[in-house]
Design an enzyme around this catalytic site. Structure first.
Site, PDB file in Angstrom:
ATOM      1  N   HIS A  81      -3.564  -1.059   2.985  1.00 56.01           N
ATOM      2  CA  HIS A  81      -3.923  -0.592   4.325  1.00 56.01           C
ATOM      3  C   HIS A  81      -2.999   0.532   4.781  1.00 56.01           C
ATOM      4  O   HIS A  81      -3.433   1.518   5.385  1.00 56.01           O
ATOM      5  CB  HIS A  81      -3.871  -1.776   5.294  1.00 56.01           C
ATOM      6  CG  HIS A  81      -4.033  -1.394   6.726  1.00 56.01           C
ATOM      7  ND1 HIS A  81      -3.051  -1.611   7.664  1.00 56.01           N
ATOM      8  CD2 HIS A  81      -5.040  -0.774   7.385  1.00 56.01           C
ATOM      9  CE1 HIS A  81      -3.464  -1.164   8.838  1.00 56.01           C
ATOM     10  NE2 HIS A  81      -4.664  -0.657   8.695  1.00 56.01           N
ATOM     11  N   GLU A  84      -4.028   3.696   3.257  1.00 60.23           N
ATOM     12  CA  GLU A  84      -5.216   4.238   3.946  1.00 60.23           C
ATOM     13  C   GLU A  84      -4.767   5.144   5.104  1.00 60.23           C
ATOM     14  O   GLU A  84      -5.321   6.227   5.303  1.00 60.23           O
ATOM     15  CB  GLU A  84      -6.090   3.093   4.459  1.00 60.23           C
ATOM     16  CG  GLU A  84      -7.294   3.565   5.261  1.00 60.23           C
ATOM     17  CD  GLU A  84      -7.681   2.575   6.344  1.00 60.23           C
ATOM     18  OE1 GLU A  84      -7.789   1.381   6.066  1.00 60.23           O
ATOM     19  OE2 GLU A  84      -7.841   3.013   7.510  1.00 60.23           O
ATOM     20  N   HIS A  85      -3.785   4.703   5.855  1.00 64.60           N
ATOM     21  CA  HIS A  85      -3.261   5.546   6.952  1.00 64.60           C
ATOM     22  C   HIS A  85      -2.698   6.855   6.411  1.00 64.60           C
ATOM     23  O   HIS A  85      -2.902   7.925   6.987  1.00 64.60           O
ATOM     24  CB  HIS A  85      -2.163   4.788   7.701  1.00 64.60           C
ATOM     25  CG  HIS A  85      -2.679   3.814   8.712  1.00 64.60           C
ATOM     26  ND1 HIS A  85      -2.361   3.879  10.048  1.00 64.60           N
ATOM     27  CD2 HIS A  85      -3.512   2.744   8.577  1.00 64.60           C
ATOM     28  CE1 HIS A  85      -2.951   2.889  10.701  1.00 64.60           C
ATOM     29  NE2 HIS A  85      -3.648   2.178   9.825  1.00 64.60           N
ATOM     30  N   GLU A 161       0.160  -1.814  15.183  1.00 66.05           N
ATOM     31  CA  GLU A 161      -1.220  -2.266  14.995  1.00 66.05           C
ATOM     32  C   GLU A 161      -1.267  -3.768  14.706  1.00 66.05           C
ATOM     33  O   GLU A 161      -2.110  -4.493  15.227  1.00 66.05           O
ATOM     34  CB  GLU A 161      -1.880  -1.496  13.837  1.00 66.05           C
ATOM     35  CG  GLU A 161      -3.327  -1.899  13.579  1.00 66.05           C
ATOM     36  CD  GLU A 161      -3.936  -1.152  12.391  1.00 66.05           C
ATOM     37  OE1 GLU A 161      -3.312  -0.193  11.896  1.00 66.05           O
ATOM     38  OE2 GLU A 161      -5.039  -1.548  11.963  1.00 66.05           O
TER      39      GLU A 161
END
Length: 476
Positions: A81, A84-85, A161
């Site tokens: 993840h 992905e950022h 997040e």
């Protein structure tokens, strides 16, 4: 963005994920099929899947990498993840954020999502811009720059997040711990976003190594749906993605979940007004099923979930919410397209004055009914009607069509699985639904998670129940 695109068969049983496209018959660098979906494979191993839909001059361009949280190890959870950022932080030829600005100037939209088994990137643009977004996406397949400066700034963003998605949401925190209890030693133990201690200790070199290892053409699938000609898409794919060399992709060693030999139970206290309960049971999927009989069980489990949940006429809504008034909301879920063993789940929020034990026993009463009496013909017809309707609705969106194709293919299921889904549901009999309820829904096989309001002390009866069953958790 974290997403579970899969069909959580809580409402209607359409698989919302991935596919295995007969790779044994594929020929490198050649056109191998042209039905509704046209498939190719580039010389470097990248799969190319094209579906024509000429209703409007729009195209969806997606690249799926077969990497997600189920591939991660302790200490590095959530790195898929995080990467992905970083994919939006620029390449050797584009500044950070430039990718998104270009797509916006084209009038398109774009984003990405990470799941347990894949990470995907997509753009929706007018068909005349397909080549431009393909050029951009191909560039960041191998040329992303993961600088220390950008990485550590973004690591703080991801930590925030996580606080927003999980730490500050008791229901999300409960579900995370519920899954970690149900899956003790297998990859599904880890959350997609990663454990906070891991997030805070990631290093930039972790992301760089993950990128180099997994973001390669032979670990990727290009899916294009819209107003396109397959052979033209194939030529563009060769031009932009075909220039990269394949990587040596070594899958992680198998981590098989240990057999569950008794109930597993956890409790959580948090600042919430509502008591919540999760219950889960290990079940097979179309990927893990070893025989045709087990595959048929997957469809029966999907029907079972829809008998219990789906609309106001389902059993949970009728019997638990309106009739017994035990819960203010409840549901059942099952995803038969997961790559690894999955869970058949129940979730419920207790009504005022009702205890978690009341909720659990009400759910068990519904389970026992399913075991004792086959479902009715009318209930089966309702599930099939809902499934057929959802299939039609799904065809209305080229984004949805592309997402289903990519998710199915990423876990090794056939591209036409969705097209055959309703027909396979039709083969399910009431006796098969009854049989899977008997086989998989056992008290000794359940994992239970209960969320108590922090100001509430569990009554004596609840304490006895919870303490009695907490030994399994204490052994962890």
């Amino acid at each position: 963005m974290i997403a579970k695109v899969a069909l959580m068969c809580a409402a209607v049983c359409l698989p919302w994920q991935m596919a295995h496209s007969g790779t044994a018959s594929q020929k490198t660098g050649q056109h191998i099929a042209e039905t509704v979906v046209t498939q190719y494979q580039l010389d470097n191993g990248m799969q190319v899947v094209v579906k024509q839909d000429h209703r409007s001059p729009v195209v969806v361009h997606q690249v799926w990498y077969k990497i997600g949280s189920n591939f991660e190890q302790n200490g590095n959870t959530g790195i898929s993840h995080m990467l992905e950022h970083m994919m939006f932080k620029g390449t050797e030829t584009h500044e950070p954020g430039e990718f998104s600005k270009i797509v916006a100037r084209l009038g398109g939209k774009e984003n990405a999502f990470t799941s347990t088994d894949y990470t995907a990137y997509y753009q929706v643009v007018g068909k005349q811009h397909l080549e431009r977004v393909m050029e951009l996406e191909a560039d960041r397949m191998r040329n992303v720059v993961v600088s220390d400066e950008e990485f550590y700034k973004e690591r703080d963003v991801v930590a925030e997040e996580r606080r927003w998605r999980v730490e500050d949401k008791p229901g999300s925190k409960l579900y995370e711990q519920f899954k970690a209890t149900a899956f003790m030693n297998s990859p599904a133990h880890h959350p997609i976003i990663g454990w906070m201690s891991d997030v805070e200790n990631w290093k930039a070199e972790d992301a760089r190594a993950w990128y180099q290892k997994w973001y390669a053409p032979n670990n990727a699938i290009l899916v294009v749906v819209g107003d396109v000609q397959p052979d033209k898409v194939y030529e563009l794919a060769k031009q932009y993605y075909g220039v990269y060399e394949p990587e040596a992709i070594t899958p992680p060693k198998p981590q098989i979940e240990i057999a569950q030999e008794g109930e597993r139970r956890i409790t959580l206290k948090a600042k919430t007004e509502l008591t919540k309960v999760y219950m889960g049971f290990h079940t097979p999927t179309l990927v893990t099923a070893k025989t045709d009989t087990e595959k048929q069980e997957v469809y029966a489990l999907s029907v079972l979930a829809s008998i219990l949940d789906g609309d106001d006429s389902s059993r949970i809504a009728k019997n638990l919410v309106r009739k017994a008034n035990v819960v203010v909301g409840a549901g059942a879920g099952y995803d038969g397209t997961d790559r690894l063993t999955t869970l058949f789940t129940f979730s419920a929020t207790a009504a005022e004055g009702k205890s978690p034990k009341d909720v659990e026993e009400a759910i068990w009463a519904e389970i026992e009914k399913l075991k004792q009496q086959p479902v009715t013909k009318l209930e089966l017809e309702r599930v099939l009607a809902q499934s057929e309707a959802q299939y039609i609705y799904h065809q209305d969106s080229i984004q949805s069509q592309a997402t289903v194709l990519g998710s199915l293919l990423s876990v090794g299921l056939p591209a036409d699985l969705l097209d055959n889904w309703v027909e396979n549901l039709r083969k399910v009999t009431p006796e098969q639904v009854q049989a899977v309820a008997k086989k998989y829904l056992h008290r000794d096989k359940q994992t239970v998670a209960v969320l108590f309001p922090k100001t509430e002390s569990p009554p004596a009866g609840k304490v006895a129940l919870l303490d009695e069953n907490n030994s399994d958790k204490g052994a962890l």
